[in-house]
Write a protein that holds these residues in place. Structure first.
Motif, PDB file in Angstrom:
ATOM      1  N   VAL A 121     -50.542 -28.316  -7.932  1.00  0.00           N
ATOM      2  CA  VAL A 121     -51.746 -28.893  -8.535  1.00  0.00           C
ATOM      3  C   VAL A 121     -51.903 -30.346  -8.120  1.00  0.00           C
ATOM      4  CG1 VAL A 121     -52.777 -29.585 -10.739  1.00  0.00           C
ATOM      5  CG2 VAL A 121     -51.797 -27.299 -10.476  1.00  0.00           C
ATOM      6  N   ARG A 122     -50.789 -31.076  -8.099  1.00  0.00           N
ATOM      7  CA  ARG A 122     -50.853 -32.474  -7.676  1.00  0.00           C
ATOM      8  C   ARG A 122     -51.313 -32.583  -6.230  1.00  0.00           C
ATOM      9  NH1 ARG A 122     -45.384 -35.627  -8.320  1.00  0.00           N
ATOM     10  NH2 ARG A 122     -44.819 -34.110  -6.701  1.00  0.00           N
ATOM     11  N   PHE A 123     -50.809 -31.674  -5.350  1.00  0.00           N
ATOM     12  CA  PHE A 123     -51.234 -31.679  -3.949  1.00  0.00           C
ATOM     13  C   PHE A 123     -52.729 -31.386  -3.831  1.00  0.00           C
ATOM     14  CE2 PHE A 123     -52.227 -29.086  -0.212  1.00  0.00           C
ATOM     15  CZ  PHE A 123     -51.911 -29.975   0.805  1.00  0.00           C
ATOM     16  N   LEU A 124     -53.194 -30.358  -4.550  1.00  0.00           N
ATOM     17  CA  LEU A 124     -54.615 -30.010  -4.487  1.00  0.00           C
ATOM     18  C   LEU A 124     -55.477 -31.139  -5.029  1.00  0.00           C
ATOM     19  CD1 LEU A 124     -54.463 -26.278  -5.642  1.00  0.00           C
ATOM     20  CD2 LEU A 124     -54.789 -27.142  -3.317  1.00  0.00           C
ATOM     21  N   ASP A 125     -54.993 -31.784  -6.077  1.00  0.00           N
ATOM     22  CA  ASP A 125     -55.759 -32.881  -6.658  1.00  0.00           C
ATOM     23  C   ASP A 125     -55.853 -34.054  -5.683  1.00  0.00           C
ATOM     24  OD1 ASP A 125     -56.983 -34.250  -9.068  1.00  0.00           O
ATOM     25  OD2 ASP A 125     -55.277 -35.572  -8.708  1.00  0.00           O
ATOM     26  N   ARG A 126     -54.730 -34.326  -4.993  1.00  0.00           N
ATOM     27  CA  ARG A 126     -54.708 -35.475  -4.096  1.00  0.00           C
ATOM     28  C   ARG A 126     -55.418 -35.190  -2.778  1.00  0.00           C
ATOM     29  NH1 ARG A 126     -49.638 -35.992  -3.946  1.00  0.00           N
ATOM     30  NH2 ARG A 126     -49.289 -34.875  -1.977  1.00  0.00           N
ATOM     31  N   GLU A 127     -55.177 -33.993  -2.209  1.00  0.00           N
ATOM     32  CA  GLU A 127     -55.667 -33.719  -0.861  1.00  0.00           C
ATOM     33  C   GLU A 127     -57.021 -33.014  -0.817  1.00  0.00           C
ATOM     34  OE1 GLU A 127     -54.167 -35.038   1.560  1.00  0.00           O
ATOM     35  OE2 GLU A 127     -52.390 -35.670   0.420  1.00  0.00           O
ATOM     36  N   VAL A 128     -57.406 -32.339  -1.896  1.00  0.00           N
ATOM     37  CA  VAL A 128     -58.683 -31.615  -1.894  1.00  0.00           C
ATOM     38  C   VAL A 128     -59.701 -32.306  -2.787  1.00  0.00           C
ATOM     39  CG1 VAL A 128     -59.822 -29.414  -2.370  1.00  0.00           C
ATOM     40  CG2 VAL A 128     -57.519 -29.449  -1.394  1.00  0.00           C
ATOM     41  N   VAL A 129     -59.372 -32.407  -4.068  1.00  0.00           N
ATOM     42  CA  VAL A 129     -60.325 -32.998  -5.001  1.00  0.00           C
ATOM     43  C   VAL A 129     -60.587 -34.456  -4.640  1.00  0.00           C
ATOM     44  CG1 VAL A 129     -60.756 -33.568  -7.416  1.00  0.00           C
ATOM     45  CG2 VAL A 129     -59.652 -31.406  -6.816  1.00  0.00           C
ATOM     46  N   ASP A 130     -59.517 -35.209  -4.387  1.00  0.00           N
ATOM     47  CA  ASP A 130     -59.703 -36.620  -4.048  1.00  0.00           C
ATOM     48  C   ASP A 130     -60.457 -36.792  -2.738  1.00  0.00           C
ATOM     49  OD1 ASP A 130     -58.435 -37.294  -6.313  1.00  0.00           O
ATOM     50  OD2 ASP A 130     -56.632 -38.143  -5.389  1.00  0.00           O
ATOM     51  N   THR A 131     -60.343 -35.826  -1.813  1.00  0.00           N
ATOM     52  CA  THR A 131     -61.087 -35.901  -0.556  1.00  0.00           C
ATOM     53  C   THR A 131     -62.582 -35.842  -0.814  1.00  0.00           C
ATOM     54  OG1 THR A 131     -59.273 -34.899   0.677  1.00  0.00           O
ATOM     55  CG2 THR A 131     -61.479 -34.781   1.668  1.00  0.00           C
ATOM     56  N   TYR A 132     -62.991 -34.918  -1.690  1.00  0.00           N
ATOM     57  CA  TYR A 132     -64.411 -34.839  -2.033  1.00  0.00           C
ATOM     58  C   TYR A 132     -64.883 -36.090  -2.758  1.00  0.00           C
ATOM     59  CZ  TYR A 132     -64.767 -29.943  -0.640  1.00  0.00           C
ATOM     60  OH  TYR A 132     -64.802 -28.777   0.085  1.00  0.00           O
ATOM     61  N   VAL A 133     -64.021 -36.592  -3.637  1.00  0.00           N
ATOM     62  CA  VAL A 133     -64.392 -37.807  -4.357  1.00  0.00           C
ATOM     63  C   VAL A 133     -64.539 -38.974  -3.393  1.00  0.00           C
ATOM     64  CG1 VAL A 133     -63.614 -39.496  -6.066  1.00  0.00           C
ATOM     65  CG2 VAL A 133     -63.341 -37.052  -6.503  1.00  0.00           C
TER      66      VAL A 133
END
Length: 665
Positions: free
Chosen positions: A604-616
């Motif tokens: 979840v931390r990886f997805l938050d950092r690499e996916v969600v944060d990328t969109y942000v």
């Protein structure tokens, strides 16, 4: 003052003492000890008044509507019968002893005010559980005890051990509380009320549609709160808290709550034969497993912790065979001698000067230095081992006698499988209990370890409390003929068969342990100084593994070295290394639950950092680029602005002409 008013004051007084202690403790240090002791002492006196007033007569039921819920109402209900009256006396007396004892044990602790207030709140919560007649109010006390145990076990929060133990206790018990909560809701849905008397009336009338499901859900909470397999792993680790807290948790609150709830709701469990068999199997595994684990521990408090787990198994075993009188009788006697054992262990630790010297194999010369603890703890260990005429003998034999009746088919509606399971495991546990009780006494008082420096005489109040608890430990069993009228009317007198078998096995366990200790001591005496004696089952890392399990320091520098004077190693053989770490249940839970949860958290931390944060970040980059482009257009040159305006107007005019031409065509 009426009985009802007196009963209401019982949990209210320590609650008010807790509130006052939290608000005023640090501001007015002189009032800390009176606020800790006096409300609890007054509550204990009132529990005796309530018990005398209630006697063995019909239950006292008083209820008033707390709030309408639109479906099942919630009441402020009071239910007092013989069970509730006597258990409340136990809670009040033990809590008062703990508060008085703590004034000396923690006299130099800067966090004593908050500690004392939490002990009072803990006491009030347990008394609420005992006296209430409504399951939702019971749940309030149930959960307050959970949060109090979290803070009290973690009292020494500077240490990693205490922080981990408090968190583990909280999480494991909450894991059991989830099905417990659903069980309460399901029970209320079937019975149409949270009132315990109404629920039992519904059960008697066959009003439960899902008795097995409800009973199994409730057992989840009982297993967590009363430290039964497989949710028992938190209790040995909870020894990281102050020793008086351990006495309170093990003797009168927290773990006793689960047993009490099953006793109050026993007809619900008795409505399902499958639930009784599950309860019997859970109790059997807990009894035998904890006995083996206790025989392998070196820390004195962890031995007593596993002992509590096993004795609670006896109580739930009695409930599994339908005899709540025997279960509650053993709860009463156990509360007396286990409080004495833990507070006696506190005196031993106090004499050693530090918790790190609680390893029994390192103790020496304590019998002559702390005679009060020596004599009282010796009697308490006899009671624990169920040696007549001490209190533990009468209550444990009541449990074994009830199991015998169920096994032989004399107990109606109780599965014979449940009876045989409890009887066989109870007899085997009697052997193991006597063995680890004898081992504790030999290592703690007759050991040849490192003698700690003398820290002077023990505080008077600590020794005085031991002698107060000595009286019920010695004589409470003699009350067995008087208790049936307080309970269900069943005789609590020992039966011949189980008395002979249980006492015989206890004597065998104690004598074999003593003989083994003599053998290992002789072996140690013949061993040259500086030589290393390795146990037959020793393996690389055993000393370190055991130390991690017991929170004890690793003595010596040789990996796998064993103390030759410890009879537990020889008695258990290859099983010792597994029993010392609780049969690796923590490792199993770590593999099944902790590691997957951590892996999921990493994902979840990886997805938050690499996916969600990328969109942000992308959403922020686009306006930033547009702003940069607009900023470049802002040159400050009027001719440029006019040229851009003219060009824009021309483009718009051309577009309008093209649109008009297309429309006309």
């Amino acid at each position: 003052m009426t009985l009802t008013t007196t009963a209401v004051l019982v949990p209210l007084l320590p609650f008010l003492g807790a509130v006052a202690g939290l608000l005023l403790g640090r501001r007015t240090p002189g009032f800390v000890r009176p606020l800790a002791v006096l409300p609890t002492l007054a509550a204990a006196v009132l529990t005796v008044v309530v018990a005398v007033g209630q006697g063995g007569g019909p239950a006292t039921d008083v209820a008033t509507r707390l709030t309408p819920t639109g479906s099942v109402p919630i009441d402020l209900a009071l239910h007092i019968d013989g069970f509730a009256a006597l258990i409340a006396v136990l809670v009040g007396v033990v809590a008062t002893c703990v508060q008085i004892y703590s004034t000396a044990y923690l006299r130099d602790d800067p966090r004593y005010p908050s500690y004392a207030a939490l002990v009072s709140l803990f006491t009030a919560a347990m008394l609420l559980v005992v006296y209430t007649g409504d399951l939702m109010m019971l749940l309030v006390g149930w959960e307050v005890m959970g949060i109090c145990s979290y803070f009290l076990v973690g009292h020494y929060w500077e240490t990693e051990t205490a922080r981990a133990a408090s968190l583990k206790a909280f999480l494991v018990t909450k894991l059991g509380d989830v099905p417990f909560l659903f069980g309460i809701f399901a029970l209320a849905a079937d019975a149409g009320t949270f009132n315990i008397t109404g629920i039992l009336g519904s059960v008697a009338g066959g009003g439960l549609d899902h008795p097995t499901l409800i009973a199994l859900l409730l057992l989840g909470g009982v297993a967590g709160k009363s430290a039964q397999f497989p949710l028992h792993t938190w209790l040995p680790d909870a020894m990281a808290g102050p020793t008086p807290v351990s006495a309170l948790i093990h003797a009168a609150t927290m773990v006793a709550a689960g047993v009490y709830v099953v006793a109050r709701l026993l007809p619900v469990f008795a409505a399902s034969a499958a639930a009784l068999v599950v309860l019997a199997v859970m109790a059997a595994i807990t009894m035998v497993g904890s006995g083996l684990a206790a025989l392998a521990q070196d820390d004195i408090k962890r031995v007593l912790a596993y002992s509590t787990v096993g004795q609670l198994g006896y109580m739930l075993g009695a409930l599994a065979v339908g005899d709540r009188g025997a279960a509650v009788f053993h709860l009463l006697t156990h509360g007396a001698f286990k409080a004495l054992l833990f507070l006696g262990a506190g005196v031993i630790i106090h004499a050693a000067g530090t918790n790190s010297l609680a390893a029994m194999s390192r103790m020496s010369g304590l019998a002559r230095r702390i005679p009060d603890a020596y004599w009282t703890v010796t009697v308490a260990l006899f009671a624990l081992a169920a040696v007549p005429p001490f209190a533990g003998f009468f209550s444990k034999e009541a449990v074994l006698g009830a199991a015998e009746h169920a096994a032989t088919g004399e107990a109606a509606a109780i599965p014979g499988a449940a009876g045989w399971t409890v009887l066989v495991s109870g007899l085997l546990t009697a052997l193991l209990t006597a063995a680890y009780a004898a081992r504790l006494w030999l290592l703690a008082f007759k050991g040849k370890g490192v003698e700690a420096p003398d820290h002077g005489p023990q505080p008077f109040v600590m020794n005085a409390v031991l002698w107060v608890l000595f009286v019920p430990t010695l004589a409470l069993g003699l009350a067995a003929p008087l208790l049936p009228e307080w309970f269900d009317g069943r005789s609590l007198a020992p039966t011949l068969n189980t008395s002979v078998l249980g006492t015989g096995l206890a004597l065998i366990g104690g004598l074999v342990t003593y003989a083994t200790w003599r053998h290992t001591s002789a072996l140690a005496a013949r061993t040259p100084i500086g030589a290393v004696v390795t146990a037959p089952d020793a393996a690389p890392g055993l000393a370190e593994e055991t130390a991690i399990a017991t929170h004890a320091p690793v003595y010596g520098s040789v990996s796998g070295a064993a103390d030759p004077a410890d009879p537990g190693r020889l008695l258990l053989g290859p099983l010792h290394r597994h029993a010392a770490v609780g049969f690796h249940l923590d490792a199993v839970y770590s593999a099944l639950f902790v590691r997957p949860v951590r892996a999921a958290a990493t994902l979840v931390r990886f997805l938050d950092r690499e996916v969600v944060d990328t969109y942000v970040r992308g959403a922020g980059i686009a306006p930033r680029l547009l702003g940069a482009a607009v900023r470049r257009a802002q040159t400050g040159n009027v001719q440029t602005y006019l040229g851009a305006l003219l060009a824009g107007s021309l483009v718009l005019a051309v577009a309008a002409v093209l649109v008009a031409t297309g429309t006309g065509a």
